[in-house]
Design a protein around this motif. Structure first.
Motif, PDB file in Angstrom:
ATOM      1  N   GLU A  77      22.877   9.292   0.442  1.00  0.00           N
ATOM      2  CA  GLU A  77      23.570  10.367   1.148  1.00  0.00           C
ATOM      3  C   GLU A  77      22.729  11.624   1.383  1.00  0.00           C
ATOM      4  N   CYS A  78      21.715  11.869   0.543  1.00  0.00           N
ATOM      5  CA  CYS A  78      21.077  13.194   0.578  1.00  0.00           C
ATOM      6  C   CYS A  78      19.704  13.216   1.226  1.00  0.00           C
ATOM      7  N   GLY A  79      19.024  12.087   1.305  1.00  0.00           N
ATOM      8  CA  GLY A  79      17.724  12.030   1.961  1.00  0.00           C
ATOM      9  C   GLY A  79      16.565  12.602   1.162  1.00  0.00           C
ATOM     10  N   ALA A  80      16.812  13.022  -0.082  1.00  0.00           N
ATOM     11  CA  ALA A  80      15.726  13.592  -0.890  1.00  0.00           C
ATOM     12  C   ALA A  80      14.679  12.530  -1.225  1.00  0.00           C
ATOM     13  N   CYS A  81      15.062  11.268  -1.170  1.00  0.00           N
ATOM     14  CA  CYS A  81      14.166  10.167  -1.527  1.00  0.00           C
ATOM     15  C   CYS A  81      13.506   9.549  -0.297  1.00  0.00           C
ATOM     16  N   SER A  82      13.609  10.210   0.871  1.00  0.00           N
ATOM     17  CA  SER A  82      13.098   9.617   2.114  1.00  0.00           C
ATOM     18  C   SER A  82      11.610   9.290   2.032  1.00  0.00           C
ATOM     19  N   LEU A  83      11.243   8.145   2.553  1.00  0.00           N
ATOM     20  CA  LEU A  83       9.832   7.783   2.722  1.00  0.00           C
ATOM     21  C   LEU A  83       9.724   6.789   3.872  1.00  0.00           C
ATOM     22  N   PHE A  84       8.500   6.608   4.362  1.00  0.00           N
ATOM     23  CA  PHE A  84       8.298   5.660   5.453  1.00  0.00           C
ATOM     24  C   PHE A  84       7.939   4.286   4.908  1.00  0.00           C
ATOM     25  N   VAL A  85       8.613   3.268   5.426  1.00  0.00           N
ATOM     26  CA  VAL A  85       8.223   1.883   5.137  1.00  0.00           C
ATOM     27  C   VAL A  85       7.922   1.235   6.484  1.00  0.00           C
ATOM     28  N   ASN A  86       6.680   0.814   6.655  1.00  0.00           N
ATOM     29  CA  ASN A  86       6.225   0.257   7.936  1.00  0.00           C
ATOM     30  C   ASN A  86       6.657   1.144   9.110  1.00  0.00           C
TER      31      ASN A  86
ATOM     32  N   GLN B 128      11.564  -5.495  -1.225  1.00  0.00           N
ATOM     33  CA  GLN B 128      11.572  -5.095   0.175  1.00  0.00           C
ATOM     34  C   GLN B 128      10.323  -4.332   0.583  1.00  0.00           C
ATOM     35  N   ILE B 129       9.463  -3.996  -0.376  1.00  0.00           N
ATOM     36  CA  ILE B 129       8.193  -3.370   0.033  1.00  0.00           C
ATOM     37  C   ILE B 129       7.005  -4.305  -0.218  1.00  0.00           C
ATOM     38  N   GLN B 130       7.272  -5.554  -0.503  1.00  0.00           N
ATOM     39  CA  GLN B 130       6.175  -6.521  -0.627  1.00  0.00           C
ATOM     40  C   GLN B 130       5.371  -6.518   0.680  1.00  0.00           C
ATOM     41  N   ASP B 131       4.068  -6.343   0.564  1.00  0.00           N
ATOM     42  CA  ASP B 131       3.140  -6.324   1.715  1.00  0.00           C
ATOM     43  C   ASP B 131       3.378  -5.166   2.690  1.00  0.00           C
ATOM     44  N   ALA B 132       4.242  -4.238   2.354  1.00  0.00           N
ATOM     45  CA  ALA B 132       4.569  -3.176   3.304  1.00  0.00           C
ATOM     46  C   ALA B 132       3.602  -1.995   3.177  1.00  0.00           C
ATOM     47  N   GLU B 133       3.630  -1.166   4.214  1.00  0.00           N
ATOM     48  CA  GLU B 133       2.861   0.064   4.202  1.00  0.00           C
ATOM     49  C   GLU B 133       3.835   1.206   3.935  1.00  0.00           C
ATOM     50  N   VAL B 134       3.709   1.788   2.732  1.00  0.00           N
ATOM     51  CA  VAL B 134       4.617   2.871   2.344  1.00  0.00           C
ATOM     52  C   VAL B 134       3.875   4.196   2.483  1.00  0.00           C
TER      53      VAL B 134
ATOM     54  N   THR C  63       0.867  -1.178   0.000  1.00  0.00           N
ATOM     55  CA  THR C  63       0.000   0.000   0.000  1.00  0.00           C
ATOM     56  C   THR C  63       0.902   1.225   0.000  1.00  0.00           C
ATOM     57  N   ILE C  64       0.493   2.217  -0.778  1.00  0.00           N
ATOM     58  CA  ILE C  64       1.187   3.505  -0.744  1.00  0.00           C
ATOM     59  C   ILE C  64       0.140   4.542  -0.337  1.00  0.00           C
ATOM     60  N   ASN C  65       0.398   5.210   0.760  1.00  0.00           N
ATOM     61  CA  ASN C  65      -0.541   6.193   1.300  1.00  0.00           C
ATOM     62  C   ASN C  65      -1.956   5.605   1.416  1.00  0.00           C
ATOM     63  N   GLY C  66      -2.016   4.356   1.872  1.00  0.00           N
ATOM     64  CA  GLY C  66      -3.303   3.733   2.168  1.00  0.00           C
ATOM     65  C   GLY C  66      -3.979   3.032   0.994  1.00  0.00           C
ATOM     66  N   LYS C  67      -3.473   3.251  -0.208  1.00  0.00           N
ATOM     67  CA  LYS C  67      -4.090   2.584  -1.371  1.00  0.00           C
ATOM     68  C   LYS C  67      -3.229   1.425  -1.845  1.00  0.00           C
TER      69      LYS C  67
END
Ligand SMILES: Cc1cc2nc3c(=O)[nH]c(=O)nc-3n(C[C@H](O)[C@H](O)[C@H](O)COP(=O)(O)OP(=O)(O)OC[C@H]3O[C@@H](n4cnc5c(N)ncnc54)[C@H](O)[C@@H]3O)c2cc1C
Ligand code: FES
Ligand code: FES
Lengths: 147, 268
Positions: free
Chosen positions: A42-51, A64-70, A6-10
């Motif tokens: 190194e830069c963190g511009a691509c930061s996102l939450f995984v679980n 690595q995002i199989q079944d994860a909440e992104v 799921t990405i942002n709940g969808k």
């Protein structure tokens, strides 16, 4: 291979090679707040939450995002409203490329009860680079976020 | 590219026996970059879900740290902060928040970089690695686990844990680099002084993390003079020049750190 998460709940499904970067998948899915910066963690511009953990999407591989909440900044508009306002108020934005990463890191830090001292905030921002602002205004904006 | 996910240790060792050249995947902070150079036929074995490789526990004066423990878990663990403060101090200088959320202890050890910070600290702490294969488990002192640049004694095995004697006495940890954080160490030094005497190690001072045995013997014998320390350091280390800094620079920084460690150690 097929990846479902799921990405942002969808729910999203990807048909991709196992070595595909999560960074590219989420951008193709329309989450363009996730920026392709250094591509090397190194830069963190691509930061996102995984679980619930803030990570670098450029280092993560599709499986690595199989079944994860992104969750990306698109999915945290309400939660980050005060932080984004403070960034605008304090002029903590120039080109804006690094901003989504900084806002997510600030949200992650503050929502875990992070201390509002300049020193602690500077240390917490160790994974985010900005080429424009010189950081002073970013740190100030985070210190002064209205709670 | 062939992707396989192991859900338990038995499955992981069976897959590893079948695909001995496979790249294991944990946090992928090193593997993601390695993959760009790997042959297109490579097999990935994802071990990040193995429960057997998670968690930190203390028993009989030793701490067992699962290979999948992340650097942030290490940094935030109350037992680590209380019983192995040197390791917590090392974790604090490691990568960035986002990297520490991904990077694992096992990955740092297996990657066998001469600059691996955590590995160098674990060498000074006399850690032992536990390795598992289809044939069973074995333990190796971490120092003996390396055989040169990027060379380990992994033999169709994976790392399941490291075991570290709890620290007593004085300690010191310091890392030097271009930026205070998020950088590859030009030099880092870990030192403990307990009942067994001095234990000193460093990163980026040889082809793999180095233990400074000549220097330890010198200090254990009560000799603290600068010339003798310099000479011992030279015989213990083999820093390559490299593009990041010169051999002379690395030796000088290491020397200054040792002096600082001796005059201002932390205590536990
Ligand atoms: C921006 C950035 C900053 C960094 N900063 C630092 C730093 O300050 N200090 C430092 O020391 N390192 C640093 N690193 C390197 C890296 O983050 C660490 O080495 C990390 O601990 C690797 O763990 P991982 O779980 O990501 O390993 P992975 O990338 O998943 O795996 C790395 C390698 O180890 C093997 N492997 C992994 N786990 C096991 C296991 N259990 N058994 C056997 N083999 C295994 C894999 O096959 C692979 O070859 C940094 C990396 C980046 C990208
Ligand atoms: S693009 Fe991922 S950290 Fe820079
Ligand atoms: S505002 Fe341009 S990179 Fe930060």
């Amino acid at each position: 291979m097929q990846i479902t998460c799921t990405i942002n709940g969808k729910v999203h499904r990807f048909d991709c090679a196992p070595e595909s970067r999560v960074l590219d998948l989420v951008r193709e899915a329309g989450m363009t707040s996730v920026k392709a910066g250094c591509g090397e963690g190194e830069c963190g511009a691509c930061s996102l939450f995984v679980n619930g953990r803030l990570v670098n999407a450029c280092l993560l591989l599709a499986p690595q995002i199989q079944d994860a909440e992104v969750v990306t900044l698109e999915g945290l508009q309400e939660e980050t409203a005060a932080i984004r306002e403070s960034f605008a108020e304090h002029g903590a934005v120039q080109c804006g490329f690094c901003t989504p990463g900084f806002v997510l890191r600030a949200y992650d830090y503050l929502s875990h009860g992070g201390e509002r001292s300049e020193e602690a905030i500077k240390a917490a921002l160790d994974g985010n680079l900005c080429r424009c602002t010189g950081y002073r205004k970013i740190v100030e904006a985070i210190v002064k976020v209205k709670s | 590219m062939n992707y396989l996910r192991a859900t338990n240790l038995g499955e992981a060792t069976a897959l590893l026996a079948r695909y001995p050249e496979a790249l294991l995947l944990c946090g992928s902070t090193d593997a993601a970059l390695q993959l760009r150079h790997a042959a297109a036929t490579a097999t990935l074995i994802d071990i990040h879900a193995l429960e057997e490789l998670k968690g930190v526990s203390v028993e009989d004066g030793h701490m067992r740290i699962g290979a999948l423990v992340t650097l942030n878990e290490l940094l935030r663990s109350d037992v680590v902060r209380a019983s192995l403060p040197l390791l917590a101090a090392c974790a604090e200088t490691f990568g960035s928040h986002q990297i520490r959320n991904l990077a694992t202890v096992g990955g740092n050890i297996a990657n066998a970089s001469p600059a691996a910070d955590l590995t160098a600290a674990l060498v000074a702490l006399e850690a032992t690695v536990t390795l598992a294969s289809q044939e069973g488990e074995r333990s190796v002192p971490l120092e003996a686990f390396y055989c040169g640049y990027k060379c380990t004694k992994l033999d169709h095995e994976l790392i399941t844990a490291v075991t570290v004697p709890l620290q007593t006495g004085e300690w010191y940890y310091r890392k030097a680099g271009m930026r205070e954080r998020l950088n590859i160490a030009k030099v880092s030094i870990a030192l403990t002084q307990g009942h067994g005497g001095f234990r000193i190690s460093g990163a980026s001072l040889g082809p793999s993390p180095v233990r400074f045995r000549t220097l330890e013997a010198l200090l254990d014998g009560g000799v603290y003079d600068d010339a003798a320390i310099k000479e011992a350091l030279e015989s213990d280390t083999d820093p390559s020049g490299g593009h990041r800094s010169t051999k002379a620079y690395r030796l000088r920084v290491a020397f200054n750190m040792i002096k600082e460690a001796l005059s201002q150690p932390e205590e536990r």
